[in-house]
Design a protein around this motif. Structure first.
Motif, short mmCIF file in Angstrom:
data_model
loop_
_atom_site.label_atom_id
_atom_site.label_comp_id
_atom_site.label_asym_id
_atom_site.label_seq_id
_atom_site.Cartn_x
_atom_site.Cartn_y
_atom_site.Cartn_z
N PRO A 16 11.17 76.36 21.75
CA PRO A 16 11.61 77.44 22.42
C PRO A 16 10.79 77.54 24.16
O PRO A 16 11.47 78.36 24.81
CB PRO A 16 11.18 78.80 22.03
CG PRO A 16 11.15 77.99 20.44
CD PRO A 16 10.83 76.69 20.73
N THR A 17 9.55 77.20 23.93
CA THR A 17 9.15 76.88 25.46
C THR A 17 9.68 76.23 26.42
O THR A 17 9.78 76.56 27.60
CB THR A 17 7.54 76.63 25.15
OG1 THR A 17 6.77 77.52 24.30
CG2 THR A 17 6.82 76.66 26.66
N ILE A 18 10.10 74.95 25.80
CA ILE A 18 10.88 74.04 26.59
C ILE A 18 12.20 74.45 27.15
O ILE A 18 12.62 74.54 28.36
CB ILE A 18 10.94 72.58 26.13
CG1 ILE A 18 9.65 72.19 25.65
CG2 ILE A 18 11.92 71.64 26.91
CD1 ILE A 18 9.58 70.97 24.53
N ALA A 19 12.82 75.03 26.18
CA ALA A 19 14.12 75.88 26.57
C ALA A 19 14.14 76.83 27.58
O ALA A 19 14.95 77.11 28.52
CB ALA A 19 14.94 76.26 25.21
N ILE A 38 2.92 72.57 35.04
CA ILE A 38 3.44 71.40 35.69
C ILE A 38 3.50 70.51 34.65
O ILE A 38 4.54 69.46 34.37
CB ILE A 38 2.28 70.84 36.49
CG1 ILE A 38 2.19 71.62 37.74
CG2 ILE A 38 2.74 69.52 36.92
CD1 ILE A 38 3.20 72.03 38.48
N THR A 39 2.76 70.35 33.44
CA THR A 39 3.12 69.46 32.19
C THR A 39 4.73 69.67 31.66
O THR A 39 5.35 68.50 31.66
CB THR A 39 2.22 69.63 31.09
OG1 THR A 39 0.68 69.64 31.60
CG2 THR A 39 2.34 68.63 29.85
N ILE A 40 4.95 70.89 31.33
CA ILE A 40 6.59 71.20 31.05
C ILE A 40 7.40 70.61 31.82
O ILE A 40 8.39 69.98 31.47
CB ILE A 40 6.47 72.60 30.51
CG1 ILE A 40 5.53 72.95 29.52
CG2 ILE A 40 7.98 73.09 29.96
CD1 ILE A 40 5.33 74.54 29.15
N ILE A 41 7.31 71.03 33.09
CA ILE A 41 8.22 70.64 34.03
C ILE A 41 8.25 69.20 34.20
O ILE A 41 9.48 68.60 34.30
CB ILE A 41 7.82 71.41 35.58
CG1 ILE A 41 8.03 72.87 35.26
CG2 ILE A 41 8.94 71.05 36.52
CD1 ILE A 41 7.44 73.51 36.67
N LYS A 42 7.33 68.60 34.43
CA LYS A 42 7.16 67.03 34.46
C LYS A 42 8.21 66.43 33.19
O LYS A 42 8.55 65.29 33.26
CB LYS A 42 6.07 66.50 34.83
CG LYS A 42 5.38 66.81 35.75
CD LYS A 42 3.92 66.08 35.94
CE LYS A 42 3.33 66.19 37.19
NZ LYS A 42 2.06 65.41 37.39
N ALA A 43 7.95 67.06 32.07
CA ALA A 43 8.61 66.57 30.87
C ALA A 43 9.94 66.59 30.78
O ALA A 43 10.77 65.54 30.33
CB ALA A 43 7.85 67.37 29.79
#
Length: 523
Positions: A164-167, A331-336
């Motif tokens: 859910p965090t990624i979504a 930044i980690t989530i966006i780069k993923a």
């Protein structure tokens, strides 16, 4: 230094023709014969002049802000007749979006309640910025499939990041990009996306989604991926048919019932045209009826065996907005998922703009693509604060809404109320929904997106290169592409051999394919 010969010759000719070559000072408006001479002195432009010429005036700013909120144009004329039409359409769409939203959340590899959150926020926010009265924003099959693929890839590299965090992060970034495009009035870019590529993508995605859901419909116990190439999914599904479980009884019969009800209603409409409205509503509510019917059967079978049900159930759905809060973005989530952003944005805008233009032509109104960008952008930007994942215009629910006689975008608020009631009043009932029946709902909803052969033939008649591009995209690329991302990049990014330029078949208002799909659903 003596003047060159050319200069002396020119002066001699000017003297013979009585042409005065002496420069006239600025402001000197008389010549030697006292005749009036009008001279022009051009002021050298400066950066300040450029900014002054491009700075909008106060009336222009006022008109720009006024156009960002189209509901202000018609809300003052709202009346009881419009309210009745919006109530009927809003309640009907609400009954359809509840099971579809939970089913599409399964496609997105998210808990089912996130489909309800996305359905609620989409219809609640969209009406403020809408230029189309028919469009319904919410979870859709293609975007949900892409979301599921992104989650699988990102969590393989970063298992510590919850799905859910990624979504939510993806929805916010995509919403911000689309909002930027809309505010700067860049909606014209959709006109450069070739129609054959869109059609092939929608057809290929529909086939892939249907193939991936057969495993759940049959309840096969074997472990194999339903996110790979379409032909591999079909082969694996056939190979593991002996592992079919009791789920098949709930899935296959639900699928037969869905198509049977639609066929019966179409037959009744042809035989008794004076009752066409009744048959339409019966056909429209078939999804809600089938899900409710099989939920009752499931509850009767499993009410005393919740821990060990006879077939797979949807499971616990929390009451209320348990995921409400400020989404986590770093930044980690966006780069993923940064490599997936272009594809996600393209999927969000393509389906929405194509559907809205088609319904605008059918119902005799014009949409503003840039304003629709703003609507999608704001919906996806604010939705994650209540747990929503990326949402866009839904074809099936939009067709239902239009056929119900919707009058204004305010019908979305009625749909939001229906979804809100389901979120707070029906979670206990959702526990017993069979997963195989939800997969049957997905197959039934997505099946109408497959392009019929007649449209392919029309491509050939209009421009053979269009048909060639459509066929090669569908047959050669998609079945052997491992992900939707590669397919979209291949079709909408590179367009080899320049076919998109040479054919000229770009996305225009009311493409024939979407109009054909409207007739299929209306029938």
């Amino acid at each position: 230094m003596a003047d060159p010969i050319s200069t002396r010759v020119g002066h001699a000719i000017a003297k013979v023709l009585r042409i005065d070559l002496a420069p006239v000072p600025p402001g000197d408006e008389t010549d030697q014969n006292d005749e009036t001479v009008y001279s022009y002195f051009e002021h050298e432009p400066t950066a300040a002049d450029w900014f002054r010429g491009h700075t909008p005036t106060v009336p222009q700013v006022r008109r720009y802000v006024w156009n960002i909120f189209p509901f202000l144009h018609w809300i003052g004329h709202y009346n009881v007749q419009w309210l009745i039409g919006d109530l009927v359409a809003g309640i009907t769409v609400g009954a359809v979006v509840i099971p579809q939203g939970m089913a599409y959340a399964e496609l997105a590899k998210l808990p089912p309640e996130y489909g309800l959150y996305s359905s609620f926020m989409g219809v609640l926010i969209y009406w403020f910025f809408a230029t189309s009265k028919d469009i319904t924003i919410g979870p859709v099959a293609v975007m949900s499939t892409l979301m599921g693929s992104i989650l699988i890839r990102v969590q393989a590299a970063h298992p510590e990041i919850p799905g859910p965090t990624i979504a939510s992060a993806l929805a916010i970034i995509c919403g911000a990009i689309l909002l930027f495009l809309g505010l700067f009035r860049l909606g014209f870019i959709v006109d450069f996306i070739p129609l054959p590529a869109i059609t092939a993508f929608m057809t290929g995605s529909a086939i892939n989604v249907c193939a991936g859901q057969v495993k759940t419909v049959l309840g096969e116990k074997a472990k194999f991926s339903t996110r790979g190439a379409t032909y591999k999914i079909i082969i694996d599904t056939l190979k593991h048919l002996p592992s079919t479980q009791m789920d098949a009884s709930m899935g296959l019969t639900a699928l037969v019932m869905l198509y049977g009800i639609r066929a019966a209603c179409n037959y009744g409409t042809r035989k008794k045209p004076h009752r066409a409205k009744l048959f339409f509503f019966l056909s429209t509510l078939r999804t809600a009826f089938v899900v409710l019917f099989y939920t009752m059967i499931s509850a009767a079978v499993n009410i005393h065996r919740r821990e060990h049900p006879a077939f797979k159930l949807l499971g616990n759905v929390p009451r209320g907005f348990k995921a409400a809060g400020v989404p986590k973005i770093d930044i980690t989530i966006i780069k993923a998922f940064v490599g997936e952003l272009p594809v996600a944005c393209i999927v969000l805008l393509i389906e929405h703009i194509a559907i809205s233009k088609s319904f605008g032509r059918v119902n005799n109104y014009t949409i503003d693509p840039s304003q629709e960008f703003i609507a999608i952008g704001v919906s996806n930007l604010l939705g994650p604060f209540l747990g929503a994942y990326p949402a866009t215009g839904s074809f099936s629910r939009t067709a239902i809404k239009a056929k119900c006689g919707v009058r204004t975008p305010l019908a979305g608020v009625i749909t939001a109320v229906v979804v809100l009631l389901a979120i707070y009043a029906l979670p206990a009932l959702f526990f017993y929904i069979p997963k195989s029946s939800l997969s049957a709902v997905i197959i039934h909803a997505v099946g109408d997106l497959v392009t019929p052969p007649s449209i392919t033939y029309q491509f050939w008649r209009v421009a053979p290169l269009d048909q060639r591009m459509y066929s090669q995209d569908l047959i050669c690329r998609y079945p052997f592409a491992t992900t939707v991302r590669r397919y979209m990049v291949a079709n909408l990014g590179s367009c080899p051999q320049g076919e998109a330029v040479f054919t000229g078949r770009i996305l225009m208002p009311g493409p024939r394919w979407w109009t054909k799909q409207l007739r299929i659903l209306y029938d």
